[in-house]
Design an enzyme around this catalytic site. Structure first.
Site, PDB file in Angstrom:
ATOM      1  N   PRO A   1       0.804  -1.213   0.000  1.00 33.88           N
ATOM      2  CA  PRO A   1       0.000   0.000   0.000  1.00 33.88           C
ATOM      3  C   PRO A   1       0.837   1.262   0.000  1.00 33.88           C
ATOM      4  CG  PRO A   1      -0.231  -1.257   2.040  1.00 33.88           C
ATOM      5  CD  PRO A   1       0.969  -1.738   1.349  1.00 33.88           C
ATOM      6  N   GLU A   2       0.437   2.197  -0.808  1.00 36.42           N
ATOM      7  CA  GLU A   2       1.009   3.535  -0.784  1.00 36.42           C
ATOM      8  C   GLU A   2      -0.070   4.449  -0.213  1.00 36.42           C
ATOM      9  OE1 GLU A   2       2.945   4.539  -4.488  1.00 36.42           O
ATOM     10  OE2 GLU A   2       3.109   2.443  -5.029  1.00 36.42           O
TER      11      GLU A   2
ATOM     12  N   HIS B   1      -1.020 -15.581   9.549  1.00 42.73           N
ATOM     13  CA  HIS B   1      -0.563 -14.254   9.148  1.00 42.73           C
ATOM     14  C   HIS B   1      -1.377 -13.129   9.795  1.00 42.73           C
ATOM     15  CE1 HIS B   1       1.955 -16.297   6.326  1.00 42.73           C
ATOM     16  NE2 HIS B   1       0.932 -16.793   5.658  1.00 42.73           N
TER      17      HIS B   1
END
Length: 291
Positions: free
Chosen positions: A2-3, A113
């Site tokens: 993600p940006e 996870h």
DNA sequence: ACCGCACCCTGAGCGC
DNA sequence: TGCGCTCAGGGTGCGG
């Protein structure tokens, strides 16, 4: 992964699911690279608290707690913050999904996870942090505690302007793309939006930052903000494993001009999009539109 | 001060 | 089927 746009989409969707709900239980995985604050401390400190606001700086999410402390979350490359519901389905393979009852499909099944799980006193959707590669970060901060992750961040990419970058880049020999990726200069730009912004500006990623004119910097900033606003509006990019918190795929990848389009024709001029490695990262550009 | 590189970790996709 | 390789949207820290 993600940006800034993906982090902002996540922030907007998760904030209403978090604010004002008292945390009754915190589950975590064991100590790891991801936890800058020991998981036991997180469990103890977060229980009984609620989040009053979910903010963002660059690619960091900042949950402001009702006791004044702050919980920093960075999603790294593969981090996902989501709640029970549609989002959980996207995280499963088609075969795994088909074997679940409708009730099971509404509730996420935490796997190895899933590093953080929040349950709330009044019930309702749980909130999860999942991160396959564990490049993300979770850190608890006191009300006024200094932080070596947050404090050095530059101006947020949505608020930066050409004058600032022009001034900051004087004398710098680094490639303009590497300069854009430096979070101390401008916070929030990652590999996709750096490539896209430079395409929109007509600037090659290899140009030296210090050699760009003020007009070029204005164009680069316009490119950054244009691509980011479009990405936020379309729910972010879903190139490999990004899933928006409501379970949808972002659609911005359909608007990409150069990122991960190596060998394909430029949408403006038809030239073949090239790829080269710059500072350990792939850079994509059009050899004709960008100079 | 700056730059390139190794490294942190796991999984997907590919050629053989 | 399996093996080995390359590739990933993140960032830090080291040495030259």
């Amino acid at each position: 992964m993600p940006e800034l746009p993906e982090v902002e989409v996540t922030r907007r969707r998760i904030e209403p699911l978090l604010v004002g709900r008292r945390i009754s239980r915190v589950r975590t995985t064991g100590a790891s690279y991801l936890f800058l604050t020991p998981p036991r401390t997180l469990q103890r400190t977060l229980r009984g608290r609620s989040v009053s606001q979910l903010g963002r700086r660059g690619k960091y999410l900042i949950a402001h707690l009702d006791d004044g402390r702050r919980l920093l979350v960075h999603l790294g490359m593969t981090g996902q913050l989501f709640a029970d519901g549609a989002a959980s389905l996207r995280l499963l393979s088609a075969t795994a999904r088909a074997s679940l009852s409708p009730e099971e499909q509404r509730a996420f099944q935490p796997d190895r996870h899933t590093h953080l799980q929040l349950e709330f006193a009044a019930g309702g959707p749980r909130v999860f942090l999942r991160d396959v590669r564990k490049f993300g970060k979770v850190k608890l901060l006191g009300a006024d505690e200094a932080c070596d992750r947050i404090d050095p961040l530059g101006v947020d990419a949505l608020e930066v302007d050409g004058a600032h970058l022009h001034a900051a880049s004087r004398g710098r020999k680094v490639a303009v793309k590497s300069f854009l990726l430096d979070q101390r200069i401008v916070a929030g730009v990652g590999n996709i939006y750096a490539d896209e912004a430079l395409f929109h500006a007509g600037v090659r990623p290899t140009r030296r930052a210090g050699r760009l004119s003020r007009a070029s910097w204005d164009a680069v900033v316009a490119g950054v903000q244009h691509s980011m606003r479009r990405a936020i509006a379309t729910g972010g990019s879903s190139i490999s494993d990004y899933v928006a918190p409501d379970g949808s795929d972002g659609r911005y990848q359909d608007e990409r001009r150069v990122y991960a389009r190596t060998g394909e024709p430029c949408r403006s001029c038809g030239a073949v999009i090239r790829r080269r490695v710059l500072g350990q990262r792939a850079a994509h550009y059009c050899p004709r539109c960008q100079s």
